[in-house]
Design a protein around this motif. Structure first.
Motif, PDB file in Angstrom:
ATOM      1  N   ALA A  19      -2.850  -2.694   4.784  1.00 16.49           N
ATOM      2  CA  ALA A  19      -3.148  -1.756   3.700  1.00 16.49           C
ATOM      3  C   ALA A  19      -3.752  -0.465   4.247  1.00 16.49           C
ATOM      4  CB  ALA A  19      -4.102  -2.403   2.702  1.00 16.49           C
ATOM      5  N   TRP A  68      -5.046  -6.568   4.623  1.00 15.79           N
ATOM      6  CA  TRP A  68      -5.734  -5.294   4.385  1.00 15.79           C
ATOM      7  C   TRP A  68      -5.796  -4.412   5.608  1.00 15.79           C
ATOM      8  CZ3 TRP A  68      -5.745  -4.176  -0.399  1.00 15.79           C
ATOM      9  CH2 TRP A  68      -5.638  -5.238  -1.316  1.00 15.79           C
ATOM     10  N   ALA A  96      -2.165   3.226   4.152  1.00 15.83           N
ATOM     11  CA  ALA A  96      -2.894   4.370   3.624  1.00 15.83           C
ATOM     12  C   ALA A  96      -2.937   5.503   4.640  1.00 15.83           C
ATOM     13  CB  ALA A  96      -4.313   3.948   3.243  1.00 15.83           C
ATOM     14  N   ILE A 156      -8.242   4.205  -0.591  1.00 18.31           N
ATOM     15  CA  ILE A 156      -7.835   2.849  -0.239  1.00 18.31           C
ATOM     16  C   ILE A 156      -8.643   2.329   0.945  1.00 18.31           C
ATOM     17  CG2 ILE A 156      -5.897   1.491   0.683  1.00 18.31           C
ATOM     18  CD1 ILE A 156      -4.077   3.095  -1.124  1.00 18.31           C
ATOM     19  N   SER A 164       0.160   3.806  -2.712  1.00 17.46           N
ATOM     20  CA  SER A 164      -0.288   5.145  -2.343  1.00 17.46           C
ATOM     21  C   SER A 164       0.726   6.204  -2.731  1.00 17.46           C
ATOM     22  CB  SER A 164      -0.530   5.227  -0.833  1.00 17.46           C
ATOM     23  OG  SER A 164      -1.537   4.342  -0.434  1.00 17.46           O
ATOM     24  N   THR A 188       0.814  -1.210   0.000  1.00 19.46           N
ATOM     25  CA  THR A 188       0.000   0.000   0.000  1.00 19.46           C
ATOM     26  C   THR A 188       0.846   1.257   0.000  1.00 19.46           C
ATOM     27  OG1 THR A 188      -1.649  -1.198   1.283  1.00 19.46           O
ATOM     28  CG2 THR A 188      -1.924   1.162   1.120  1.00 19.46           C
TER      29      THR A 188
END
Length: 486
Positions: free
Chosen positions: A163, A160, A167, A312, A45, A41
Motif C-alpha cells: 500500500a 500495507w 501510494a 495513505i 489513490s 492502493t
C-alpha cells in the motif's frame, strides 16, 4: 489398500531454528500481499484521477464497481486455484497464480475505457485470490509451530508495505514534472507487473511443501526436501536437536466435495462458524473503507487528486505496525483472546471515527490519523482471520478450506462493500457514509465475540495436533484435534 506411512517430517520442520532459509521463503511467498496492497492502493489513490475526462472518465460508482469486480475475481480465483493447490501441489499453483496476476496487471495499463479496465481488474483479482489459497497453505506448512502466528500475521500485514509502495508510486508518477495524471496511472500498473515478474523468478526456488508430498504418497521426495533444508539450517546454526515424534497416516485420494462438506459442516462446524464470521466481517470492514478511501478524502475533505497518496502513508504505517507489534502476542497470550481483543477494539474505534466524521469534527489529516489508529488493531485482526482458516483444517483440504472461506467471506463482505460505499459517497451525505462505518463496526465486534467463545487455542501447536490429516490413523478428539503420536 495403500500401505500406511510413518514419518517424523512434521516434527522435524517444527523444531527448526529460524534461519536464512525461512527468511527466503517468507520473502518469496509473502510478496503476494505486497502485490495485493499495491493493486488496491493504486486504484484507491487513483480514484480521483480516473474520474478525469482526460483519463478514463469513470464515475464514483464505476470505481467502486471495479473494486467489486476485483474482489469478485479474487473469489473465483480462490475457488478454482484453491482446489487445484490441494490436488497439484502448493508450488505449481503459487507459480501459476502469480503469472496470471502479472499478465492481468500489465494489461490494465493499456485500458482504453471502463469495460477493459474492469475486465483486467477482474483477472488481476483472479490471480490474487489464487495466491491467498496456495501461499497461506505453503507458509503454514513450512514455518515452525512456535512462531507460526507472528510470521503469518507479519506476512499478511505486508499488504500495507505494498500500500505504501502504491501510494509512493502514485505520488511520483502523477507529478506533472514526471508523467502526470494522463500517463502516470498507466505506468503504475505496469511497474507493479514488473515487480511481480521479478518475484516469479525468485519463487521458483521455493520447494514444494513436504507435508503435501507425504499426503500424496511421495515420501522420498519429502525426505529429500527436508534433508536439504536441514543441511542448510544446520550449516548456519550447528547440529539440530533430534526428534522422536512421528505421525502415521494412510494416503488417500483428494477428498471429494462431500468429504469436505462433512469436515466443515459436521466434524469442525464450530471452527467453520468462527472462520466464516472472521472472514466476512474483516472483508466488509477493510474493503468498504479502503476501496473508497480516495473518494472520502476528495469529496468530503477537499484533498486534491494528486495529494491523496500522502494520506495513505500514516494509514499504511498503522496497518504494518499492528501485525508486527501484536503478532507475538498471538503465540504467547493465545489465538482466541487476541483475536477477540483486536476485533472488538477495532470495531469500537471505527464506530467512534464514524461518529466524529458525521459530526464534522475531522479534517483530512485527523481522519487519516483516526483510521491509522483503528487499523493498527484491525490489520492484526484481519491477518488473524487468514491465520485461523489456514491452520484449523486438515492438510488434504487446507488450500480448499482457505479458498472457500475467503470466497464466501470476501464475496459477502468484500464484493458488496466497495459498491455500497461508492453509492453512499455519491449521496454527498456524511450521515450515509457513517451508517456504512457503523455496519462494519458491528460486524467485527460480533465476530470477535464469536471467536472468543468458539475459537481454537492453536498457538504453538503442530498443524497435525490442531487437525489430524484426513488420512491419519487417528480420529480427532472433539473440535480440538489431537494428532497421532508414536
Amino acid at each position: 489398500m495403500t500401505k500406511p506411512t510413518t514419518t517424523d517430517i512434521p516434527a522435524r520442520l517444527d523444531r527448526l531454528p529460524w534461519s536464512r532459509w525461512h527468511w527466503r521463503v517468507v520473502i518469496a511467498l509473502g510478496v503476494a500481499w505486497v502485490l495485493d496492497g499495491l493493486e488496491v492502493t493504486l486504484v484507491g489513490s487513483l480514484g480521483g484521477v480516473l474520474e478525469r475526462d482526460d483519463t478514463l472518465a469513470l464515475t464514483a460508482a464505476q470505481i467502486g464497481g471495479a473494486g467489486s469486480l476485483y474482489i469478485g475475481g479474487a473469489v473465483v480465483g480462490a475457488l478454482v486455484f484453491g482446489r487445484l493447490a490441494d490436488r497439484w501441489g502448493r508450488k505449481k499453483l503459487f507459480l501459476i497464480t502469480l503469472a496470471v496476476y502479472t499478465v492481468a496487471s500489465f494489461a490494465t495499463a493499456f485500458s482504453p475505457g471502463f469495460g477493459f479496465f474492469a475486465l483486467c481488474r477482474f483477472f488481476t483479482g483472479v490471480g490474487i485470490g489464487g495466491e491467498y489459497a496456495a501461499i497461506n497453505s505453503a507458509i503454514d506448512e513450512l514455518i515452525p509451530a512456535r512462531v507460526r502466528g507472528r510470521v503469518n500475521l507479519a506476512i499478511n500485514g505486508s499488504f500495507w508495505v505494498g500500500a505504501a509502495l502504491g501510494a509512493g508510486l502514485s505520488l511520483v508518477l502523477l507529478d506533472p514534472r514526471v508523467l502526470g495524471p494522463v500517463w502516470g496511472w498507466r505506468a503504475g500498473f505496469g511497474l507493479g507487473a514488473l515487480l511481480a515478474l521479478a518475484i516469479l523468478l525468485v519463487r521458483r526456488h521455493v520447494p514444494e511443501s513436504p507435508r503435501w508430498l507425504i499426503a500424496h504418497g511421495r515420501a522420498d521426495e519429502a525426505e529429500a526436501v527436508v534433508a536439504r533444508i536441514e543441511a542448510e539450517v544446520s550449516a548456519q546454526h550447528g547440529p539440530l536437536a533430534p526428534v522422536t515424534q512421528q505421525l502415521v497416516f494412510t494416503r488417500q485420494a483428494a477428498p471429494s466435495l462431500r468429504q469436505v462438506a462433512e469436515v466443515l459442516l459436521h466434524r469442525y462446524r464450530q471452527r467453520s462458524v468462527v472462520a466464516l464470521s472472521l472472514m466476512v466481517s474483516q472483508a466488509f470492514f477493510y474493503n468498504a473503507i479502503f476501496f473508497t478511501y480516495a473518494l472520502v478524502l476528495t469529496r468530503f475533505h477537499g484533498v486534491p487528486d494528486g495529494r491523496v497518496a500522502l494520506y495513505i502513508f500514516p494509514f499504511a504505517l498503522g496497518n504494518v505496525l499492528g501485525p508486527l507489534l501484536l503478532g507475538p502476542l498471538f503465540d504467547r497470550v493465545g489465538r482466541r483472546r487476541m483475536i477477540a481483543l483486536t476485533y472488538v477494539l477495532s470495531g469500537v474505534g471505527l464506530a467512534l471515527t464514524g461518529a466524529a466524521f458525521m459530526a464534522g469534527w475531522l479534517n483530512a489529516l485527523t481522519q487519516a490519523l483516526c483510521w491509522s489508529a483503528v487499523f493498527f488493531l484491525a490489520s492484526a485482526a484481519a491477518s488473524s482471520a487468514y491465520l485461523t482458516v489456514s491452520e484449523v483444517f486438515p492438510l488434504e483440504m487446507r488450500a480448499l478450506a482457505i479458498s472457500l472461506f475467503y470466497a464466501v467471506g470476501t464475496g459477502a463482505g468484500g464484493f458488496a462493500a466497495p459498491f455500497l460505499f461508492g453509492l453512499l459517497i455519491d449521496t454527498g451525505s456524511r450521515g450515509a457514509v457513517a451508517v456504512g462505518y457503523a455496519i462494519g463496526a458491528a460486524l467485527v465486534i460480533g465476530a470477535g465475540l464469536i471467536a472468543l467463545r468458539w475459537g481454537v487455542d492453536a498457538e504453538r501447536r503442530s498443524l497435525e495436533d490442531i487437525a489430524p490429516p484426513m488420512g491419519s490413523d487417528v480420529s480427532p478428539a472433539g473440535d480440538v484435534g489431537v494428532a497421532a503420536r508414536r
